[in-house]
Design a protein around this motif. Sequence first.
Motif, mmCIF file in Angstrom:
data_model
loop_
_atom_site.group_PDB
_atom_site.id
_atom_site.type_symbol
_atom_site.label_atom_id
_atom_site.label_comp_id
_atom_site.label_asym_id
_atom_site.label_seq_id
_atom_site.Cartn_x
_atom_site.Cartn_y
_atom_site.Cartn_z
ATOM 1 N N TYR A 1 4.314 4.864 5.066
ATOM 2 C CA TYR A 1 5.156 4.936 3.875
ATOM 3 C C TYR A 1 6.434 4.109 4.045
ATOM 4 N N SER A 2 7.088 4.209 5.193
ATOM 5 C CA SER A 2 8.320 3.433 5.419
ATOM 6 C C SER A 2 8.048 1.936 5.354
ATOM 7 N N ALA A 3 6.920 1.510 5.919
ATOM 8 C CA ALA A 3 6.572 0.091 5.878
ATOM 9 C C ALA A 3 6.353 -0.362 4.439
ATOM 10 N N ILE B 1 5.662 -5.813 9.133
ATOM 11 C CA ILE B 1 6.089 -6.677 8.031
ATOM 12 C C ILE B 1 6.691 -7.930 8.643
ATOM 13 N N GLY B 2 6.167 -9.067 8.227
ATOM 14 C CA GLY B 2 6.722 -10.355 8.607
ATOM 15 C C GLY B 2 7.472 -10.906 7.408
ATOM 16 N N HIS B 3 8.724 -11.219 7.566
ATOM 17 C CA HIS B 3 9.555 -11.665 6.450
ATOM 18 C C HIS B 3 9.545 -13.176 6.274
ATOM 19 N N TYR C 1 5.984 -0.811 12.616
ATOM 20 C CA TYR C 1 5.980 0.600 12.206
ATOM 21 C C TYR C 1 4.816 1.307 12.887
ATOM 22 N N ALA C 2 5.057 2.540 13.300
ATOM 23 C CA ALA C 2 4.020 3.345 13.945
ATOM 24 C C ALA C 2 2.948 3.746 12.936
#
Length: 191
Positions: free
Chosen positions: A178-180, A158-160, A172-173
């Motif tokens: 899901y976490s991403a 994720i790039g903010h 994220y791996a």
Amino acid sequence: MEIESRYYAYETDLWERLAALLPTDQDAARFRDCRAAGEQEAGLTLLTKRLLEDQVPVADMVRAELEVLAEEWGERTALHAEIASCVRDSGDAGAVRLVADECAAPIDAAALGLGATPLAGLLVIPWIQCNRCASLLCRVHDRDPRGGLRQLASHYIIGHRRQVPTDEAEIYAENDLYSAFESLRNCTHPR
């Protein structure tokens, strides 16, 4: 373990919300039965086929959730065109949306300043955008031996507040999709 239980609860709820979109109780029961039998791939195919056939309006968030679910079950490549073709819910002002295919060209990770990370030599593909701040959830793919992309992503980032990720991106791996998605979905970054 906590992430796994949160994901299981989320997927269970999502599966029920998706079943509610189906035009008949019989379709919804068949869709639920696919999951109960461990045939999520068949259920996702049934769902997208029926949504398209009956022109069921689908919110942008639901379309993104469906893409993530299809990615989780290894069916995103097979179902992407159908998911993207679902009728858009005109009253939807969703928090996220799929990046248009014409804006989702692979970008070399090094060109984004990610060469000194575990992503060196990989390709980054913009995938889902936050409508609040323009952050992007991207899939990161290895190249296959012929120079194309491997079907399954090796990472997610994720790039903010940018149009493309940079070295400030959250990485994220492969097994942490899901976490991403949860991070993007629950974004609190102002525009």
